[in-house]
Design an enzyme around this catalytic site. Structure first.
Site, mmCIF file in Angstrom:
data_model
loop_
_atom_site.group_PDB
_atom_site.id
_atom_site.type_symbol
_atom_site.label_atom_id
_atom_site.label_comp_id
_atom_site.label_asym_id
_atom_site.label_seq_id
_atom_site.Cartn_x
_atom_site.Cartn_y
_atom_site.Cartn_z
ATOM 1 N N LYS A 172 2.711 4.929 17.961
ATOM 2 C CA LYS A 172 2.821 6.314 17.486
ATOM 3 C C LYS A 172 2.970 7.280 18.665
ATOM 4 C CE LYS A 172 -0.005 5.145 13.469
ATOM 5 N NZ LYS A 172 -1.399 4.932 13.042
ATOM 6 N N THR B 12 0.832 -1.220 0.000
ATOM 7 C CA THR B 12 0.000 0.000 0.000
ATOM 8 C C THR B 12 0.862 1.264 0.000
ATOM 9 O OG1 THR B 12 -1.654 -1.237 1.252
ATOM 10 C CG2 THR B 12 -1.869 1.149 1.254
ATOM 11 N N GLU C 11 -3.630 -2.470 9.786
ATOM 12 C CA GLU C 11 -2.327 -3.145 9.789
ATOM 13 C C GLU C 11 -2.501 -4.573 9.258
ATOM 14 O OE1 GLU C 11 0.681 -1.520 10.905
ATOM 15 O OE2 GLU C 11 -0.843 -0.029 10.479
ATOM 16 N N LYS D 287 6.079 2.289 12.390
ATOM 17 C CA LYS D 287 6.016 2.759 13.776
ATOM 18 C C LYS D 287 6.302 1.649 14.771
ATOM 19 C CE LYS D 287 2.046 1.755 11.831
ATOM 20 N NZ LYS D 287 1.066 2.124 10.843
HETATM 21 N N1 HSE Z 1 -3.244 0.972 10.549
HETATM 22 C C1 HSE Z 1 -2.844 2.339 10.670
HETATM 23 C C2 HSE Z 1 -4.059 3.175 11.047
HETATM 24 C C3 HSE Z 1 -2.229 2.819 9.389
HETATM 25 O O1 HSE Z 1 -5.183 2.689 10.863
HETATM 26 O O2 HSE Z 1 -3.897 4.286 11.538
HETATM 27 C C4 HSE Z 1 -1.564 4.161 9.483
HETATM 28 O O3 HSE Z 1 -0.533 4.194 10.431
#
Ligand code: HSE
Length: 453
Positions: free
Chosen positions: A223, A31, A208, A123
């Protein structure tokens, strides 16, 4: 001559003036990788003008070479061996967008050992192995840049590092997972059930590879770890974060929160206290009239409270292919410009004065001080006063008590909003409440965040 305390930690690693093409090797063409390829090609001239030199993708590592060739066309070398990209002599910077924390750690460390800068949107990798990776990068005088790792499209790392560089940061709070915000919005606005909303988020490429990371709050905590390191100069303390996702959240509490004028959002909060830093991800009530409550779908928003600028807020897409590519390429432009400048500037916890703040501890859960929402099932509506009295006896400040709107098949429920109280004191009061004869079922609690100064 003025010497920056960061620069004085070790000698400068000077590189020759960099005017030639920045040659990029990329690991992963999923992606984020495919978005990065598209945006780099589409905006090539503008990106080169901003970077001061052209940026060229020379080699890509992919698991599925046939699929990758279909995306890349001619002109970019392809390999199935990521380590070949990490160590390639013609590569100046390695973009790691494959994800995961096992092989990705090896590739990134190999790239650094070979003197290459690294740009990553990973991250999990940085939250878990960041201390090792940033130390290696510092040693080698290379940059590890990661804007795409946090609230993808929002330049929040740059905002903390540059735009707010004058400030002492008091707290950072935000919706920093697109998938869970998308799920909460779909459940609330369209009445979708959890599984259907998650399936949509996966189909749109937001989630993810393992969506447990999203729905259990782990991705948001990764994050938050990076945000706190940048905001407070603390080391990456992912393991110490309190992490709660949205899987235990009940629909009844979403409705009761609305009744009281609040909306439930999965929020990451890093707040400076006298004893250290609160580092927590959980579903919380935010006032329905607050800007944060208007952040819907896969959008993200981060608020920062700082001493000079005051409250600032940043909003943008929190997931998506080109949305993440935007940040990855911004990091490439930074690398193109900064190649030769001291790399410690990109170590998150050295971005502020390390000596003064490295000791910042993570505050234990019991010492976190917030307001709370309680939903207390009772046997009869007249027992509302008994609930309030029990909390007051335990020194929990009660701000508002109400009866939940009647719901078919459910008994009476008392809703309480408290004033600020330590979590430890609240836990004791809830324990006492739970033992009372008037209480007919499990007491639900959620934190409330006013998100004001
Ligand atoms: N899986 C993550 C989210 C993707 O939904 O925020 C972006 O970091």
């Amino acid at each position: 001559m003025y010497r920056d305390p960061v620069e004085s930690l070790e000698p400068l690693h000077h590189r020759p003036a960099a005017i030639r093409t920045l040659r990029v090797g990329m690991i992963g063409i999923g992606t984020v990788g495919s978005g990065t390829f598209r945006v780099l090609a589409r905006n090539r001239a503008d990106i080169a003008a901003r970077a001061g030199r052209s940026i060229e993708l020379v080699i890509v590592a992919a698991r599925n070479l046939q699929r990758a060739a279909g995306i890349l066309g001619e002109g970019v070398a392809l390999t199935a061996d990521a380590m070949q990209v990490a160590t390639h002599p013609d590569v100046d910077v390695v973009v790691e967008v494959a994800g995961g924390t096992g092989p990705a750690r090896e590739w990134v460390l190999a790239a650094i050992a070979h003197g290459k800068h690294v740009v990553t949107a990973n991250k999990a990798l940085l939250a878990v192995h960041g201390a090792e990776i940033f130390a290696a990068a510092r040693e080698k005088g290379v940059i590890v840049a990661y804007e795409g790792a946090v609230a993808v499209s929002i330049p929040i790392i740059k905002a903390l590092r540059e735009g707010l560089a004058a400030n002492r940061i008091e707290w950072v709070a935000g919706i920093i997972n697109g998938t869970t915000n998308f799920i909460l919005s779909k459940m609330r606005d369209e009445g979708l059930d959890f599984a259907a909303a998650l399936a949509q988020a996966q189909a749109l490429g937001y989630a993810e590879a393992d969506p447990t990371f999203d729905i259990e709050g782990i991705d948001a905590a990764h994050k938050l770890t990076l945000l706190a390191a940048n905001a407070f100069g603390m080391p990456l303390r992912f393991a110490d974060a309190q992490v709660e996702g949205i899987t235990a959240l009940q629909g009844v509490d979403v409705a009761c929160a609305e009744q009281l004028g609040y909306r439930i959002k999965l929020l990451g909060v890093a707040r400076r206290q006298a004893a250290g830093v609160e580092l927590r991800v959980q579903p919380v009530l935010v006032p329905a009239t607050h800007l944060m409550a208007q952040v819907n779908g896969s959008m993200n928003a981060v608020m920062v409270k700082s001493d000079a600028a005051g409250l600032t807020m940043y909003y943008g897409a929190g997931a998506g292919s080109e949305q993440t590519a935007s940040a990855v390429i911004a990091d490439l432009v930074d690398v193109a410009r900064l190649d030769g400048v001291h790399a410690a500037r990109h170590v998150p916890h050295l971005g502020v004065h390390a000596h003064a703040t490295n000791a910042l501890a993570v505050v234990p859960r019991a010492a976190v001080h917030t307001s709370h929402y309680l939903r207390v099932p009772v046997h009869a509506v007249g027992q509302i006063q008994a609930v309030a009295a029990c909390l007051a006896e335990r020194k929990v400040p009660v701000r508002q008590v109400a009866l939940a709107a009647e719901r078919p098949g459910a008994g009476p429920q008392v809703l309480v909003l408290t004033g600020p109280v330590e979590q430890g004191a609240l836990d004791l009061a809830v324990h006492a409440l739970q033992a009372r004869a008037e209480v007919a079922g499990a007491v639900a609690t959620l934190r409330v965040e006013s998100l004001e100064g």
